[in-house]
Design a protein around this motif. Structure first.
Motif, PDB file in Angstrom:
ATOM      1  N   PHE A 193      49.400  36.245  11.854  1.00  0.00           N
ATOM      2  CA  PHE A 193      47.675  37.375  11.470  1.00  0.00           C
ATOM      3  C   PHE A 193      48.380  38.549  11.230  1.00  0.00           C
ATOM      4  N   THR A 194      47.636  38.798  10.575  1.00  0.00           N
ATOM      5  CA  THR A 194      48.279  40.270   9.905  1.00  0.00           C
ATOM      6  C   THR A 194      46.890  41.276  10.064  1.00  0.00           C
ATOM      7  N   TRP A 195      47.341  42.357  10.382  1.00  0.00           N
ATOM      8  CA  TRP A 195      45.956  43.878  10.315  1.00  0.00           C
ATOM      9  C   TRP A 195      46.429  44.676   9.709  1.00  0.00           C
ATOM     10  N   GLU A 196      45.881  44.768   8.450  1.00  0.00           N
ATOM     11  CA  GLU A 196      46.903  45.864   7.848  1.00  0.00           C
ATOM     12  C   GLU A 196      45.359  47.228   7.023  1.00  0.00           C
ATOM     13  N   ASN A 197      45.825  48.338   6.601  1.00  0.00           N
ATOM     14  CA  ASN A 197      45.055  48.787   6.399  1.00  0.00           C
ATOM     15  C   ASN A 197      43.951  48.889   6.873  1.00  0.00           C
ATOM     16  N   PHE A 198      43.335  49.898   7.507  1.00  0.00           N
ATOM     17  CA  PHE A 198      42.531  49.514   8.913  1.00  0.00           C
ATOM     18  C   PHE A 198      42.513  51.166   9.135  1.00  0.00           C
ATOM     19  N   VAL A 199      41.078  52.002   8.721  1.00  0.00           N
ATOM     20  CA  VAL A 199      40.152  53.281   9.667  1.00  0.00           C
ATOM     21  C   VAL A 199      39.248  52.686  10.365  1.00  0.00           C
ATOM     22  N   GLY A 200      38.851  53.487  10.991  1.00  0.00           N
ATOM     23  CA  GLY A 200      37.911  52.550  11.970  1.00  0.00           C
ATOM     24  C   GLY A 200      37.889  53.322  12.930  1.00  0.00           C
ATOM     25  N   GLN A 201      37.030  53.940  13.626  1.00  0.00           N
ATOM     26  CA  GLN A 201      36.266  55.009  15.131  1.00  0.00           C
ATOM     27  C   GLN A 201      35.056  53.927  15.268  1.00  0.00           C
ATOM     28  N   THR A 202      35.402  54.089  17.166  1.00  0.00           N
ATOM     29  CA  THR A 202      34.520  53.271  17.312  1.00  0.00           C
ATOM     30  C   THR A 202      32.689  54.124  17.662  1.00  0.00           C
ATOM     31  N   GLY A 203      32.523  53.265  18.562  1.00  0.00           N
ATOM     32  CA  GLY A 203      30.889  54.079  18.766  1.00  0.00           C
ATOM     33  C   GLY A 203      30.656  54.791  20.379  1.00  0.00           C
ATOM     34  N   GLN A 204      29.510  55.693  20.651  1.00  0.00           N
ATOM     35  CA  GLN A 204      28.983  55.975  21.426  1.00  0.00           C
ATOM     36  C   GLN A 204      28.758  54.548  22.321  1.00  0.00           C
ATOM     37  N   SER A 205      28.385  53.405  22.328  1.00  0.00           N
ATOM     38  CA  SER A 205      28.383  51.812  23.351  1.00  0.00           C
ATOM     39  C   SER A 205      29.226  51.435  22.941  1.00  0.00           C
ATOM     40  N   LEU A 206      29.334  50.979  24.326  1.00  0.00           N
ATOM     41  CA  LEU A 206      30.147  48.958  24.169  1.00  0.00           C
ATOM     42  C   LEU A 206      28.840  47.763  24.727  1.00  0.00           C
ATOM     43  N   LYS A 207      27.799  48.673  23.650  1.00  0.00           N
ATOM     44  CA  LYS A 207      26.924  47.139  24.320  1.00  0.00           C
ATOM     45  C   LYS A 207      26.189  47.642  22.940  1.00  0.00           C
ATOM     46  N   ASP A 208      25.670  46.312  22.139  1.00  0.00           N
ATOM     47  CA  ASP A 208      24.457  46.360  21.712  1.00  0.00           C
ATOM     48  C   ASP A 208      23.131  45.803  22.989  1.00  0.00           C
ATOM     49  N   GLY A 209      22.124  45.655  21.355  1.00  0.00           N
ATOM     50  CA  GLY A 209      20.701  44.846  22.536  1.00  0.00           C
ATOM     51  C   GLY A 209      21.297  43.021  22.405  1.00  0.00           C
ATOM     52  N   SER A 210      22.255  42.566  21.746  1.00  0.00           N
ATOM     53  CA  SER A 210      22.787  41.316  22.474  1.00  0.00           C
ATOM     54  C   SER A 210      22.595  41.158  23.996  1.00  0.00           C
ATOM     55  N   CYS A 211      23.397  41.848  24.629  1.00  0.00           N
ATOM     56  CA  CYS A 211      23.926  42.355  25.607  1.00  0.00           C
ATOM     57  C   CYS A 211      22.708  42.421  27.125  1.00  0.00           C
ATOM     58  N   ILE A 212      22.450  40.882  27.679  1.00  0.00           N
ATOM     59  CA  ILE A 212      21.001  40.874  28.447  1.00  0.00           C
ATOM     60  C   ILE A 212      21.768  40.399  29.545  1.00  0.00           C
ATOM     61  N   SER A 213      23.440  40.080  30.206  1.00  0.00           N
ATOM     62  CA  SER A 213      23.471  39.734  31.381  1.00  0.00           C
ATOM     63  C   SER A 213      24.336  40.649  31.954  1.00  0.00           C
ATOM     64  N   ASP A 214      25.015  40.746  33.167  1.00  0.00           N
ATOM     65  CA  ASP A 214      25.422  41.774  33.754  1.00  0.00           C
ATOM     66  C   ASP A 214      26.510  40.830  34.019  1.00  0.00           C
ATOM     67  N   PRO A 215      27.828  40.889  33.755  1.00  0.00           N
ATOM     68  CA  PRO A 215      27.991  42.026  33.031  1.00  0.00           C
ATOM     69  C   PRO A 215      27.632  41.604  31.914  1.00  0.00           C
ATOM     70  N   CYS A 216      28.185  42.172  30.245  1.00  0.00           N
ATOM     71  CA  CYS A 216      27.678  42.044  28.777  1.00  0.00           C
ATOM     72  C   CYS A 216      28.176  40.851  28.807  1.00  0.00           C
ATOM     73  N   TRP A 217      27.852  39.840  27.717  1.00  0.00           N
ATOM     74  CA  TRP A 217      28.745  38.641  27.086  1.00  0.00           C
ATOM     75  C   TRP A 217      29.990  39.313  26.797  1.00  0.00           C
ATOM     76  N   SER A 218      29.746  40.684  25.438  1.00  0.00           N
ATOM     77  CA  SER A 218      30.726  41.184  25.445  1.00  0.00           C
ATOM     78  C   SER A 218      31.956  41.576  25.832  1.00  0.00           C
ATOM     79  N   SER A 219      31.792  41.652  27.607  1.00  0.00           N
ATOM     80  CA  SER A 219      32.743  42.595  28.354  1.00  0.00           C
ATOM     81  C   SER A 219      33.766  42.229  27.835  1.00  0.00           C
ATOM     82  N   THR A 220      34.974  43.483  27.827  1.00  0.00           N
ATOM     83  CA  THR A 220      36.454  42.453  27.270  1.00  0.00           C
ATOM     84  C   THR A 220      37.506  42.875  28.453  1.00  0.00           C
TER      85      THR A 220
END
Ligand SMILES: *[C@@H]1O[C@H](CO)[C@@H](O)[C@H](O)[C@H]1NC(C)=O
Ligand SMILES: *[C@@H]1O[C@H](CO)[C@@H](O)[C@H](O)[C@H]1NC(C)=O
Ligand SMILES: *[C@@H]1O[C@H](CO)[C@@H](O)[C@H](O)[C@H]1NC(C)=O
Ligand SMILES: *[C@@H]1O[C@H](CO)[C@@H](O)[C@H](O)[C@H]1NC(C)=O
Ligand SMILES: *[C@@H]1O[C@H](CO)[C@@H](O)[C@H](O)[C@H]1NC(C)=O
Ligand SMILES: *[C@@H]1O[C@H](CO)[C@@H](O)[C@H](O)[C@H]1NC(C)=O
Ligand SMILES: *[C@@H]1O[C@H](CO)[C@@H](O)[C@H](O)[C@H]1NC(C)=O
Ligand SMILES: *[C@@H]1O[C@H](CO)[C@@H](O)[C@H](O)[C@H]1NC(C)=O
Ligand SMILES: *[C@@H]1O[C@H](CO)[C@@H](O)[C@H](O)[C@H]1NC(C)=O
Ligand SMILES: *[C@@H]1O[C@H](CO)[C@@H](O)[C@H](O)[C@H]1NC(C)=O
Length: 443
Positions: free
Chosen positions: A334-361
């Motif tokens: 697997f290869t990840w090459e040439n990334f420029v990125g920045q995270t956002g203010q939140s770890l959730k979006d509107g799809s988060c309707i459970s607790d913990p959120c489905w996307s909790s890592t």
């Protein structure tokens, strides 16, 4: 000298690729789909016109018209046909009616618009006012969490075509899942999907669910609330390039069984999204994926710019009973090459309707601990943070082999260099990054 299409056809009869491209062939029989003059459903006329027109033809949806597909459209055994969408094509605008059709297996084959065959070309309009596939999703989205669970939502397209040429397709407010791509040798260019919502989260508005091997998707713009694309085994040899994604859940590879690979995702701008470059291996299953690369990504305001996990659990379904949690995906080269990125203010979006959120890592000691505690408890020790730009959660070095990282430049929401988390790879060398004490340092 300007040559007309028929003359070009005589001079270059064989430049043509293995796709049905009537513009390179000179004259082909052309048929126009008439509007229904006596009722509201245009589907019967589409079926009849296509059947009467036959093979080696072009079927045209006329400009300035809206064709209402009041019943699902199924076109099977197509051979060398181009469909030209100069006019709009709309799904019904009556939610309870659509739900009743989706519930009826005799009427609804799993998708609303179905093309199946060989050498099929779908040509949209380059006029921004014409040629839209209209889903009326905005009538559904205000339903919120109930909408996400609504089994009466229609899937838009099933494209099961060998040698599908799709160009300039535009989709307006799809209710949910847009393209389910079967067949093989898809060549899709300049696609636009707009599932922006002003009221309610557009749940499950996935762009492409990709099962077509030997395919190229070039030019794909999507505003939605789920994956831009998801590719999984046994699919092989897929390239996706020149993407723009807003609001999405990632340019994704996933697996739960089988073997596949040779996927390249390159040139992407991802913003205001939950996930950027994504891999999800389902916990308690195993599979083999090799030769996967994400290259040249610019990612802004996105909770998880690089997200690789081997412990994905669909929280709506939970971990299937009897699954052996020491099984995990085998990911190789697997290869990840040439990334420029920045995270956002939140770890959730509107799809988060459970607790913990489905996307909790989940964090550090996931795999060993899993054997002893419940899933719910595990999620509580999640290691996620807006300070982290990359998560690389492997079962162990055996399951994540021959990984390559280069030119990775990730920032946290506050502008500082992003932290990065890894599991299962402590001390592994040669990746271009060093995983030590579950933390990644760029080499
Ligand atoms: C598909 O098109 C190619 C190129 O025109 C042609 O060689 C092939 O026979 C076609 N396949 C079918 C099943 O018609
Ligand atoms: C026109 O639409 C009606 C439903 O409103 C349908 O029953 C009829 O078959 C359609 N007619 C044609 C010619 O497609
Ligand atoms: C086609 O649909 C688009 C998107 O909804 C709309 O803006 C346009 O006015 C429609 N065109 C016609 C001819 O109805
Ligand atoms: C919508 O569909 C339902 C169920 O088929 C029907 O009862 C209702 O009359 C329709 N509403 C409109 C406004 O057509
Ligand atoms: C991979 O897919 C591309 C795009 O369809 C095609 O041109 C190429 O021939 C395929 N490669 C192989 C080895 O089949
Ligand atoms: C990287 O991706 C961006 C966005 O798609 C594109 O504009 C740029 O040309 C790409 N760079 C290269 C070297 O391909
Ligand atoms: C960041 O993205 C989220 C959607 O995930 C959006 O609601 C928010 O407005 C964006 N923030 C900025 C500063 O653009
Ligand atoms: C690893 O994958 C890349 C494409 O991402 C490919 O070019 C290369 O040949 C693969 N290496 C091996 C050893 O298969
Ligand atoms: C679970 O999978 C592991 C790894 O393949 C294997 O060693 C173990 O025997 C399996 N356990 C059960 C209960 O099947
Ligand atoms: C490993 O990280 C933990 C925090 O996550 C820290 O408490 C510990 O001191 C670190 N160990 C080493 C050897 O750096």
């Amino acid at each position: 000298m300007k040559l007309s299409a028929p003359i070009l056809g005589l001079i270059f009869p064989r430049i043509v690729s293995a796709y049905w491209l009537p513009e390179l062939l000179g004259e082909v029989k052309t048929c126009v789909v008439p509007k229904n003059e006596t009722g509201t459903d245009d589907t019967p006329n589409v079926v009849r016109t296509t059947a009467e027109c036959g093979e080696h033809t072009r079927v045209i949806f006329e400009k300035d018209l809206t064709y209402n597909l009041w019943t699902p459209l199924q076109l099977k055994s197509l051979s060398n046909v181009e469909f030209v969408f100069n006019g709009n094509v709309s799904l019904p605008d009556n939610v309870s009616y659509v739900e009743s059709v989706v519930a009826d297996a005799n009427l609804y084959p799993g998708r609303w618009i179905n093309f199946q065959g060989t050498n099929v070309t779908l040509t949209g309009s380059e006029d921004p006012k014409q040629g839209w596939f209209i889903g009326n999703g905005e009538l559904w989205w205000p339903g919120g969490a109930a909408n996400s669970a609504n089994k009466g939502r229609p899937h838009f397209f099933s494209l099961k075509v060998d040698y599908l040429r799709a160009r300039h397709l535009k989709v307006w407010k799809p209710v949910a899942w847009v393209f389910s791509m079967g067949g093989s040798h898809v060549w899709m260019t300049d696609t636009l999907i707009d599932a922006r919502s002003e009221d309610g989260f557009p749940f499950n508005t996935d762009g492409v669910d990709m099962s077509a091997s030997n395919s190229l998707i070039d030019g794909f713009t999507i505003y939605n609330g789920d994956d831009l694309i998801n590719v999984s085994p046994p699919t092989t040899n897929v390239t996706v390039r020149n993407m723009y994604s807003s609001g999405g859940h990632g340019i994704a590879v996933s697996c739960a069984s089988g073997a596949g690979g040779n996927y390249l995702f390159e040139n992407a701008v991802v913003e205001d999204s939950l996930i950027g470059a994504r891999f999800k291996g389902a916990l308690g299953t195993t599979c083999d994926l090799s030769n996967v690369a994400w290259r040249n990504f610019t990612i802004r305001n996105t909770s998880y710019p690089i997200h690789f996990i081997e412990n994905y659990v669909d929280q709506e379904k939970g971990l299937p009973p009897g699954h052996n949690v020491s099984l995990a995906a085998y990911a190789t080269n697997f290869t990840w090459e040439n990334f420029v990125g920045q995270t956002g203010q939140s770890l959730k979006d509107g799809s988060c309707i459970s607790d913990p959120c489905w996307s909790s890592t989940l964090g550090k000691s996931l795999f060993p601990i899993l054997l002893h505690v419940s899933l719910r408890k595990l999620i509580v020790i999640a290691g996620e943070s807006t300070d982290k730009g990359m998560y690389l959660l492997c079962a162990d070095g055996e399951h994540c082999k021959d990984f390559h990282f280069s030119n990775i430049d990730l920032k946290a929401y506050d502008g500082k260099p992003a932290e990065m988390e890894c599991t299962g790879l402590n001390g592994v060398s040669g990746m271009g990054i060093a995983c030590t004490n579950n933390t990644i340092a760029l080499a």
